[in-house]
Design an enzyme around this catalytic site. Structure first.
Site, short mmCIF file in Angstrom:
data_model
loop_
_atom_site.label_atom_id
_atom_site.label_comp_id
_atom_site.label_asym_id
_atom_site.label_seq_id
_atom_site.Cartn_x
_atom_site.Cartn_y
_atom_site.Cartn_z
N ASN A 110 0.83 -1.20 0.00
CA ASN A 110 0.00 0.00 0.00
C ASN A 110 0.87 1.25 0.00
OD1 ASN A 110 -0.45 1.95 2.48
ND2 ASN A 110 0.10 -0.06 3.36
N PHE A 114 -1.73 7.96 4.67
CA PHE A 114 -2.55 8.51 5.75
C PHE A 114 -3.82 9.18 5.24
CE2 PHE A 114 1.27 9.27 8.87
CZ PHE A 114 1.38 7.92 9.06
N ASN A 137 -4.16 5.65 16.79
CA ASN A 137 -2.88 5.82 16.10
C ASN A 137 -2.83 7.22 15.50
OD1 ASN A 137 -1.04 5.66 13.67
ND2 ASN A 137 -0.70 3.60 14.48
N SER A 171 5.61 4.98 8.92
CA SER A 171 5.01 4.70 7.62
C SER A 171 5.98 5.13 6.51
CB SER A 171 3.69 5.45 7.46
OG SER A 171 3.23 5.36 6.12
N ASN A 173 5.05 5.81 3.53
CA ASN A 173 4.26 6.44 2.48
C ASN A 173 4.05 7.94 2.65
OD1 ASN A 173 3.85 3.93 1.14
ND2 ASN A 173 2.31 3.41 2.69
N THR A 174 4.58 8.51 3.73
CA THR A 174 4.63 9.96 3.89
C THR A 174 6.09 10.36 3.83
OG1 THR A 174 2.62 10.01 5.26
CG2 THR A 174 4.12 11.88 5.43
N LYS A 209 5.36 3.29 17.26
CA LYS A 209 5.38 2.27 16.22
C LYS A 209 6.61 2.44 15.35
CE LYS A 209 2.35 -0.09 12.92
NZ LYS A 209 0.95 -0.20 12.44
N SER A 237 5.89 -4.39 13.94
CA SER A 237 6.40 -3.22 13.26
C SER A 237 5.41 -2.73 12.22
CB SER A 237 7.72 -3.57 12.57
OG SER A 237 7.45 -4.51 11.51
N ASN A 238 5.83 -1.71 11.50
CA ASN A 238 5.07 -1.19 10.38
C ASN A 238 5.40 -2.00 9.12
OD1 ASN A 238 3.51 0.69 8.75
ND2 ASN A 238 3.98 2.26 10.26
#
Length: 356
Positions: A110, A114, A137, A171, A173-174, A209, A237-238
């Site tokens: 993915n 966010f 979260n 994450s 993805n940011t 996290k 974990s992430n």
């Protein structure tokens, strides 16, 4: 109901992954889901951070992003739910397509970024009293000029309705978010977050996290900062940026964070290393690649006190929840244990030394 849900799951797999997710959330809102038949075995219960968990199995952040279906999810048999990731204001996330599913690898990639309705929209949905645990979260906005400030404001806003809070700094993805894991930056972040938490009327437990891609050499300093600031627990974990071991080449070429079965060894190895570094002082939530009872038991034995699922449910369906509970009960029976405590971390050294 389970048979009907199995048919629905097959239909969901025929849809685009993001559309399937949205439909799954909607069916939960409509009450179309399998309910847990009876109470959990008492041996599954435990108390952490002053919170009572009827079982150690939770829904990971990312499914119920906007706190819309935490109550139905609890009714299916989870012991706790983590909603979010929630940012200060609503944001659309990255452009679609942004979720990719591989049955061949039992994995998901993915790059959502966010996407959520914002903390203000989630607040009234979390005010309801509950006997089970619902964590929140918190993340930073994609275009934020003060990401630490985003976490501070999130703590202030969500503490009143959260049973615990998780700071998501991992994450992929940011852009730049994982930079907050650097010890010097993390030290500043946690100092400000703990100050904000201490100023509130309610002071829920605080978790961090972490990414599974942290280098072995960097992990001790990061964990040291977390402990120094009195953080209550760590989520390990992430998702990962690694594509090691994937069989589906076109799937592997997609950018974003990888979850599911291929993450299991990487995440469990890191879990064990964190457990060893903390010497079991901090409760850990084990996440990543849990898609069977055996995988869940391995996470506990590597050092997890609690577990979280997401991708495993996509491929295995709701029967996975009961299957994991049965495996944990069997493991306790075999160990002649009356709780999970004797199992937690007993194979941590073996997992920590495992090569990737």
């Amino acid at each position: 109901m389970n048979a009907l849900y199995g048919l629905g799951q097959a239909l969901l797999h025929a849809l685009d992954p993001e559309r399937a997710h949205d439909l799954a959330v909607r069916t939960l809102e409509l009450g179309l889901y399998p309910r847990q038949a009876g109470p959990d075995d008492r041996r599954l219960a435990q108390e952490l951070w002053g919170l009572k968990f009827r079982n150690p199995l939770g829904m990971a952040a990312g499914f119920d992003k906007d706190a819309r279906v935490w109550a139905p999810l609890l009714a299916t048999g989870f012991g706790f739910i983590e909603v979010g990731t929630l940012t200060p204001k609503a944001q659309k996330g990255n452009p679609p397509p942004r979720i990719f599913r591989s049955a061949r690898d039992a994995a998901i990639i993915n790059r959502l970024g966010f996407n959520n309705e914002g903390q203000a929209a989630a607040l009234p949905r979390l005010i309801a009293r509950r006997s089970d645990v619902v964590g929140v979260n918190i993340g930073a906005a994609r275009d934020s000029e003060d990401r630490i400030g985003d976490y501070v404001s999130g703590i202030g806003r969500m503490s009143a309705v959260a049973d615990y809070l998780t700071i998501n700094i991992s994450s992929p993805n940011t852009p730049g978010l994982r930079d907050l894991q650097a010890p010097e930056v993390l030290d500043t972040l946690l100092g400000r977050v703990q100050e904000a938490r201490g100023a509130g009327v309610k002071r829920p437990p605080l978790l961090v996290k972490l990414s599974p891609d942290i280098a072995d050499a960097d992990l001790p300093a990061i964990v040291g900062v977390i402990e120094a600031h009195g953080v209550d627990g760590i989520v390990v974990s992430n998702t990962t940026l690694s594509r090691e071991g994937l069989k589906d080449a076109s799937f592997a070429a997609e950018s974003g964070g990888l979850s599911g079965r291929p993450l299991f060894v990487r995440a469990t190895r890191m879990l064990a290393r964190v457990y060893r570094l903390t010497e079991g002082r901090l409760p850990l939530i084990g996440v990543g690649g849990i898609d069977s009872g055996a995988a869940a038991v391995a996470k506990i034995e590597a050092g997890a006190s609690l577990l979280q699922l997401y991708s495993g449910l996509v491929f295995e369906g709701p029967k996975l929840i009961g299957g994991i509970k049965r495996a944990l009960i069997e493991a306790m029976t075999n160990a002649k244990a009356e709780s999970l405590a004797p199992l937690i971390g007993r194979d941590a050294d073996q997992w920590a030394e495992r090569s990737l």
